[in-house]
Design an enzyme around this catalytic site. Structure first.
Site, short mmCIF file in Angstrom:
data_model
loop_
_atom_site.label_atom_id
_atom_site.label_comp_id
_atom_site.label_asym_id
_atom_site.label_seq_id
_atom_site.Cartn_x
_atom_site.Cartn_y
_atom_site.Cartn_z
N ASP A 53 -4.80 -12.37 30.20
CA ASP A 53 -5.18 -10.97 30.29
C ASP A 53 -4.55 -10.25 31.48
O ASP A 53 -4.47 -10.78 32.58
CB ASP A 53 -6.71 -10.85 30.39
CG ASP A 53 -7.36 -11.13 29.04
OD1 ASP A 53 -6.98 -10.47 28.06
OD2 ASP A 53 -8.21 -12.03 28.97
N TYR B 52 -3.26 -14.46 14.31
CA TYR B 52 -3.12 -13.50 15.41
C TYR B 52 -1.69 -13.57 15.93
O TYR B 52 -1.32 -14.52 16.62
CB TYR B 52 -4.13 -13.85 16.51
CG TYR B 52 -4.31 -12.84 17.62
CD1 TYR B 52 -3.23 -12.18 18.20
CD2 TYR B 52 -5.58 -12.56 18.11
CE1 TYR B 52 -3.42 -11.25 19.21
CE2 TYR B 52 -5.79 -11.64 19.12
CZ TYR B 52 -4.70 -10.99 19.67
OH TYR B 52 -4.89 -10.08 20.68
N GLU C 25 -13.79 -8.01 17.93
CA GLU C 25 -13.62 -9.11 18.89
C GLU C 25 -14.47 -8.79 20.10
O GLU C 25 -14.31 -7.73 20.70
CB GLU C 25 -12.17 -9.15 19.34
CG GLU C 25 -11.36 -10.32 18.91
CD GLU C 25 -9.98 -10.27 19.55
OE1 GLU C 25 -9.89 -10.39 20.77
OE2 GLU C 25 -9.00 -10.11 18.79
#
Ligand SMILES: Cc1ncc(COP(=O)(O)O)c(C=O)c1O
Lengths: 399, 259
Positions: B59, B171, B48
């Site tokens: 994040d 995911y 990734e």
């Protein structure tokens, strides 16, 4: 009659704007909030409680004041909707009381919020104290300095203030950090978002909680104006909540509607469509899609985006969006203080600055009637303005 | 469509291997391309590459810092993709970015630029299933696999739809929270891994808060593999370079191979 400011589409769109652009972990919370708000807003007992708290605790209805001295000077008839007189000193309390009552109804025990100028943070901390929530406020590190008084107010009210040092260290980054926390604490925590932005249902819900400003003002103006509406209705636009609430009361009249953005953060004036903080709207960004920093002396308007409904109102042409720069805002701030004995917050001083500039021109012809939403009082800004206008005097007084 | 990523990962999984996907921030340091190559050689099954965004809400501090450093060094989506096209690896490359980068470029143009530069897939964490249509169609049209995320609180019905719609792999977000290292693996990891494995035969990888070889092994026990981001990026921020990155990925690989 369906209003131009009615219900967004099922996928949370106002025209092409809005939506729910968030990590999958927050989608259930938004759906839960949408369902809870839809249910509450259709429940007369919820309305009654919301209105009762805003009346007995929040000081509503706020008056509409005719500014005789300044009107004579400008040659237009100027009315102010006095949100500066609401409890905590700005319109932010309307939204926060609504969301806090809703959060309690949903069984949440904790409120988190972002704040720019600190007014929304203070309002949230206030509602948390009143209704018994734990409360944490995220605030950009730059704003913590320029709005130090509000930081102390929030702490007095029992909230924890967390300075945010990432990115531009202002409102945009405070929102990022609040969203990051919300992803982790979503179960018991309600994100009490401060403006008509973010993912569906926030832009719609916050506008509905601010609609009271416009509904009251419209009735009060008719009383003052022999049953007529003002020719022009003006409000400042950061995320756009005081403007959305104000416009909602006048959108179905013939009044011309004007939103005033800061020149250094004019998302509608200079932005292009983009997606940040959960919705699609106009956004200041570079050619690669990186969000640009806004630059305004007003911490409450220092934001590169704008609520999606405003993007739609601009696209349809129903509202005109203009900009005011820092210098003319400072002038308007002092002018209202000297002529009317009202010290406005720097945010609504943008709306006044446009009125001062436009008065007597084609945009605001002599003799017309204009109502400005004075979204908040200027106490929080006095130290900052003193430093800008009289830096020597402050320094000397400290020696 | 069954694309290159899914084919590659299924083959490795079906051969009994646990899958490892490291995350590297594109444009972080002058040698980030060599980091990608070193990580591939050290046992990654796909890689990734982050296209940094100014406002990365999914994040934590480490990847925020890496993104800011890369942007400050002048990295752009186009510059990173151009450098990626020269990367010499034999595992699929996936970009991870935020939706405004995609939207600004335009769905079809962005999808085509990925395909042209040899990138097989994309992860856009702030584009949930309900907003997927425009990008999803453009990506499918260009043969780019869009990997969708499932959170621990995603309802069963949505989970099933995401498993159906996701390409490449599924995911699973192992923890309620943003990227960043955690002292222990969240209890939500195993539960989500099992829910996903029961719902789909596509490769299931768990990421977010998977930081050590032990945690990787623990998570992979209930899934087909793991994604490791912040723990690797922190080492890069501390100056690990390609060799240090490879050494860490080799440790993760060993942890998984011991299962
Ligand atoms: C007094 C006042 N007016 C306006 C604003 C801007 O917010 P909005 O555009 O949502 O009304 C703020 C924000 O802090 C404020 O404090």
């Amino acid at each position: 009659m369906t209003s131009l400011m009615g219900h967004p589409s099922a996928d949370g769109r106002f025209g092409e704007f809005g939506g729910r652009f968030l990590p999958e972990s927050l989608i259930p919370a938004c759906a839960e909030l949408e369902a809870a708000f839809t249910d509450a807003w259709a429940d007369p007992s919820f309305h009654a409680e919301y209105e009762s708290v805003l009346h007995h605790y929040g000081g509503r209805p706020t008056p509409v004041t005719e500014c005789r001295n300044l009107s004579a000077q400008l040659g237009v008839r100027l009315l102010l909707k006095r949100e500066d007189l609401a409890h905590t000193g700005s319109h932010k309390i309307n939204n926060v009381i609504g969301q806090a009552l809703l959060a309690r109804r949903m069984g949440k025990t904790r409120l988190i919020a972002e704040t720019g100028a600190g007014q929304h943070g203070v309002a949230t901390a206030t509602a948390a104290a009143l209704l018994g929530f734990e409360c944490r406020i995220y605030m950009g590190a730059i704003d913590v300095v320029r709005q130090a008084l509000n930081v102390f107010r929030m702490e007095l009210l029992g909230a924890e203030v967390v300075p945010v040092s990432s990115g531009s260290r202002t409102l945009k980054d405070a929102i990022n950090e609040t969203l990051r926390e919300w992803v982790a604490t979503v179960g018991a925590t309600h994100y009490c978002l401060g403006s008509v932005m973010g993912p569906h249902p926030y832009p719609w819900m916050v506008r509905e909680f601010q609609r009271i400003v416009g509904t009251e003002a419209q009735g009060q103006c008719r009383e003052l104006l022999d049953g007529e509406d003002p020719d022009v209705v003006v409000a400042c636009v950061g995320g756009g909540s005081n403007a959305a609430g104000t416009f909602a009361g006048f959108v179905d009249t013939d009044a011309r509607l004007v939103g005033v953005e800061p020149a250094g953060g004019a998302a509608i004036g200079r932005g292009i469509p983009g997606v940040v903080h959960g919705s699609k709207s106009y956004l200041l960004q570079d050619e690669h899609g990186q969000v640009l920093e806004a630059h305004s002396l007003s911490a409450g308007l220092d934001y590169p985006g704008v609520g999606p409904e405003h993007a739609h109102l601009a696209a349809t042409g129903r509202v005109t969006y203009v900009a005011a720069d820092d210098a003319e805002v400072l002038d308007a701030f002092s002018l209202l203080a000297r002529t009317e004995g009202i010290i406005p917050a720097l945010e609504p001083a943008h709306a006044l600055a446009w009125v001062v500039r436009a008065a007597g021109t084609e945009e605001l012809p002599a003799g017309c009637t204009v109502m400005v939403t004075l979204s908040g009082r200027g106490d929080k800004d006095v130290a900052q303005v003193a430093e800008m206008l009289h830096p020597r005097r402050i320094v000397e007084s400290l020696m | 469509m069954t694309g290159a990523i899914e084919i590659a990962l299924r083959a490795r999984r079906d051969a009994g291997r646990k899958l490892l996907v490291p995350y590297v921030t594109g444009g972080l340091g002058p040698d980030w391309v060599r980091v990608v190559e070193a990580v591939a050689a050290a046992g990654a099954d796909a890689i990734e590459v982050g296209l940094p965004f100014s406002d990365p809400v999914m994040d934590g501090p480490v990847i925020q810092e890496a993104s800011q450093q890369a942007l400050a060094a002048g990295a752009t989506p186009a510059s990173i993709l151009t450098e990626l096209s020269r990367v010499d690896v034999d595992v699929p490359l996936v970009v991870m970015t935020y939706y405004n980068i995609v939207f600004r470029a335009g769905h079809r143009r962005f999808a085509r630029s990925l395909a042209d530069q040899g990138v097989s897939g994309a992860i856009v964490p702030d584009l949930p299933l309900i907003e997927l249509d425009g990008w999803g169609a453009a990506a499918d049209g260009a043969g780019v696999e869009t990997i969708l995320l499932v959170a621990p609180n995603t309802p069963d019905a949505t989970l099933a739809q995401i498993c159906e719609r996701s390409h490449g792999w599924i995911y699973g977000v192992a923890v309620m929270g943003v990227t960043g290292e955690r002292a222990t693996l969240a209890s939500t990891a195993a539960t989500l891994g099992r829910r996903l494995k029961a719902a789909t035969d596509k490769p299931v990888l768990l990421g977010v808060g998977v930081s050590t070889p032990e945690q990787a092994a623990e998570a992979a026990a209930d899934a087909d593999g793991v994604i490791v981001g912040s723990a690797l990026v922190r080492r890069l921020l501390e100056g690990a370079g390609p060799d240090g990155a490879a050494a860490f990925v080799a440790e993760l690989r060993a942890g998984l191979d011991a299962l």
